[in-house]
Design a protein around this motif. Structure first.
Motif, PDB file in Angstrom:
ATOM      1  N   ILE A  71      19.700 -12.432 -15.017  1.00  0.00           N
ATOM      2  CA  ILE A  71      20.946 -13.034 -15.430  1.00  0.00           C
ATOM      3  C   ILE A  71      22.273 -12.067 -15.136  1.00  0.00           C
ATOM      4  CG2 ILE A  71      20.626 -11.869 -17.707  1.00  0.00           C
ATOM      5  CD1 ILE A  71      22.192 -15.246 -17.582  1.00  0.00           C
ATOM      6  N   THR A  72      21.860 -10.955 -14.924  1.00  0.00           N
ATOM      7  CA  THR A  72      23.214  -9.781 -14.210  1.00  0.00           C
ATOM      8  C   THR A  72      22.429  -9.064 -13.204  1.00  0.00           C
ATOM      9  OG1 THR A  72      22.468  -8.097 -15.640  1.00  0.00           O
ATOM     10  CG2 THR A  72      23.958  -9.441 -16.659  1.00  0.00           C
ATOM     11  N   PHE A  95      16.487  -8.898 -11.141  1.00  0.00           N
ATOM     12  CA  PHE A  95      17.366  -8.880  -9.975  1.00  0.00           C
ATOM     13  C   PHE A  95      17.078  -7.645  -9.108  1.00  0.00           C
ATOM     14  CE2 PHE A  95      21.060  -7.542  -7.579  1.00  0.00           C
ATOM     15  CZ  PHE A  95      21.714  -8.712  -7.212  1.00  0.00           C
ATOM     16  N   GLY A  96      16.565  -6.476  -9.592  1.00  0.00           N
ATOM     17  CA  GLY A  96      16.309  -5.303  -8.792  1.00  0.00           C
ATOM     18  C   GLY A  96      15.088  -5.607  -8.109  1.00  0.00           C
ATOM     19  N   VAL A  97      14.020  -6.590  -8.494  1.00  0.00           N
ATOM     20  CA  VAL A  97      12.717  -6.936  -7.910  1.00  0.00           C
ATOM     21  C   VAL A  97      13.216  -7.921  -6.952  1.00  0.00           C
ATOM     22  CG1 VAL A  97      10.522  -8.114  -8.286  1.00  0.00           C
ATOM     23  CG2 VAL A  97      11.280  -6.308  -9.909  1.00  0.00           C
ATOM     24  N   VAL A 145      11.270   0.708 -10.819  1.00  0.00           N
ATOM     25  CA  VAL A 145      10.434  -0.348 -11.247  1.00  0.00           C
ATOM     26  C   VAL A 145      10.304  -1.290 -10.326  1.00  0.00           C
ATOM     27  CG1 VAL A 145      10.567  -2.179 -12.891  1.00  0.00           C
ATOM     28  CG2 VAL A 145      11.359   0.039 -13.711  1.00  0.00           C
ATOM     29  N   ALA A 146      11.568  -1.771  -9.705  1.00  0.00           N
ATOM     30  CA  ALA A 146      11.140  -2.690  -8.470  1.00  0.00           C
ATOM     31  C   ALA A 146      10.177  -2.369  -7.581  1.00  0.00           C
ATOM     32  CB  ALA A 146      12.623  -3.063  -7.816  1.00  0.00           C
ATOM     33  N   LYS A 147      10.294  -1.125  -7.248  1.00  0.00           N
ATOM     34  CA  LYS A 147       9.161  -0.454  -6.149  1.00  0.00           C
ATOM     35  C   LYS A 147       7.691  -0.730  -6.475  1.00  0.00           C
ATOM     36  CE  LYS A 147      11.878   2.413  -3.112  1.00  0.00           C
ATOM     37  NZ  LYS A 147      12.382   3.677  -2.756  1.00  0.00           N
ATOM     38  N   ALA A 148       7.651  -0.599  -7.941  1.00  0.00           N
ATOM     39  CA  ALA A 148       6.159  -0.446  -8.460  1.00  0.00           C
ATOM     40  C   ALA A 148       6.039  -2.090  -8.666  1.00  0.00           C
ATOM     41  CB  ALA A 148       6.153   0.289  -9.813  1.00  0.00           C
ATOM     42  N   VAL A 149       6.801  -2.962  -8.842  1.00  0.00           N
ATOM     43  CA  VAL A 149       6.586  -4.394  -9.045  1.00  0.00           C
ATOM     44  C   VAL A 149       5.938  -4.763  -7.690  1.00  0.00           C
ATOM     45  CG1 VAL A 149       7.427  -6.496  -9.633  1.00  0.00           C
ATOM     46  CG2 VAL A 149       7.784  -4.669 -11.219  1.00  0.00           C
ATOM     47  N   ALA A 150       6.839  -4.491  -6.584  1.00  0.00           N
ATOM     48  CA  ALA A 150       6.626  -5.105  -5.413  1.00  0.00           C
ATOM     49  C   ALA A 150       5.341  -4.379  -5.032  1.00  0.00           C
ATOM     50  CB  ALA A 150       7.891  -4.447  -4.456  1.00  0.00           C
TER      51      ALA A 150
END
Ligand code: NAP
Length: 260
Positions: free
Chosen positions: A16-17, A23-25, A224-229
């Motif tokens: 949403i932002t 968005f980061g992911v 967080v994005a790196k771990a999700v990826a």
């Protein structure tokens, strides 16, 4: 240059932002070679505007995770953009104001039910709606805020996160035989729209800044994005039902850091 998500097609919710963890992911996933399709809730034109800020503008599909019609048509809508998906990010949470902020003993059941439906039951709803798109296995990832203890002000959202963490284990049980891994990332606090709607959220910001052994940024979603990826990639082929903490090490220690 090759990336850890080369060739992966991902369905990402909860943008949403530009501060949204989703968005980061989406941004990091594209940088790592993924093709991304976003879903948006309600304010679609706003989500479409944010989607244009990604390295590669991504298509947006409407999805209210509590709407059976949206869930039923999700697979057909996604197929208009990609012929299948390899991974899904659940990045969705909501609790009505009465369920947050220190009103735990007085929250009416209807508001608790909304929090649990949107924030926990929806993990199952999204996973089953996306299943027809997942051919040869894949990876489903969700985002939690450590539900193993009680926090100030988090109240029924904390109970909803406990349900999400349990649902993660049951989904891992039922999706494992289909070759699909199901995992959560337990993130430290980030200044997103969802966080700002929690009265008293500053208590988390202060505690994390003082206690996390590695330190913690409230505005950088990339860890967080790196771990999700990594969980969406092929790097964790035998991991499912897991909760991976990305919190600067906060969960592992009991009191504030002492500087040496
Ligand atoms: P965010 O940017 O506000 O994202 C939350 C998203 O959920 C929004 O896009 C929101 O859409 C969407 N949503 C709410 N109800 C929905 C529904 N019925 N159907 C579909 N989407 C719906 O906040 P965020 O912090 O990135 O949150 C993403 C996830 O990370 C959540 O699960 C949150 O609990 C988790 N998390 C956040 C933190 C933190 O400190 N920020 C820490 C740990 C875990 P609208 O905005 O249009 O309502």
């Amino acid at each position: 240059m090759s990336g850890i998500l080369d060739g992966k097609r991902l369905l990402i919710t909860g943008v949403i932002t530009e501060q949204s963890l989703g968005f980061g992911v989406a941004k990091y996933a594209q940088e790592q070679g993924a093709e991304v399709v976003l879903t948006g809730f309600g304010r679609l034109s706003l989500v479409e505007r944010i989607a244009k800020k990604l390295p590669t503008p991504a298509p947006v599909i409407e999805l209210d995770v509590t709407d059976a019609e949206h869930l039923d048509r999700l697979a057909d809508e996604v197929r208009k953009h990609v012929d299948g998906i390899d991974g899904v990010l659940h990045s969705i949470a909501y609790a009505p104001p009465s369920a947050l902020g220190g009103n735990f003993l007085n929250t009416p059941w209807e508001d608790v039910a909304t929090a649990v439906q949107v924030s926990a039951f929806s993990y199952k709803s999204l996973a089953t709606a996306a299943l027809p798109l997942m051919g040869n296995g894949g990876s489903i990832v969700g985002l939690t805020f450590d539900a193993s203890q009680a926090w100030p002000v988090y109240d029924w959202m904390g109970v909803a996160k406990a349900a999400l963490e349990s649902a993660n284990r049951y989904l891992a049980r039922d999706f494992g035989p289909k070759g699909i891994r199901v995992n959560l990332v337990s993130a430290g606090p980030q200044r997103t729209m969802a966080a700002k709607s929690i009265p008293g959220f500053e208590a988390f910001e202060e505690a994390w800044t003082k206690r996390a052994p590695l330190g913690w940024s409230l505005t950088d979603s990339e860890p967080v994005a790196k771990a999700v990826a990594a969980l969406l990639s092929d790097l964790f082929p035998a991991t499912s039902g897991e909760i991976l903490h990305v919190d600067g090490g906060f969960h592992a220690v009991g009191v504030e850091r002492t500087e040496k």
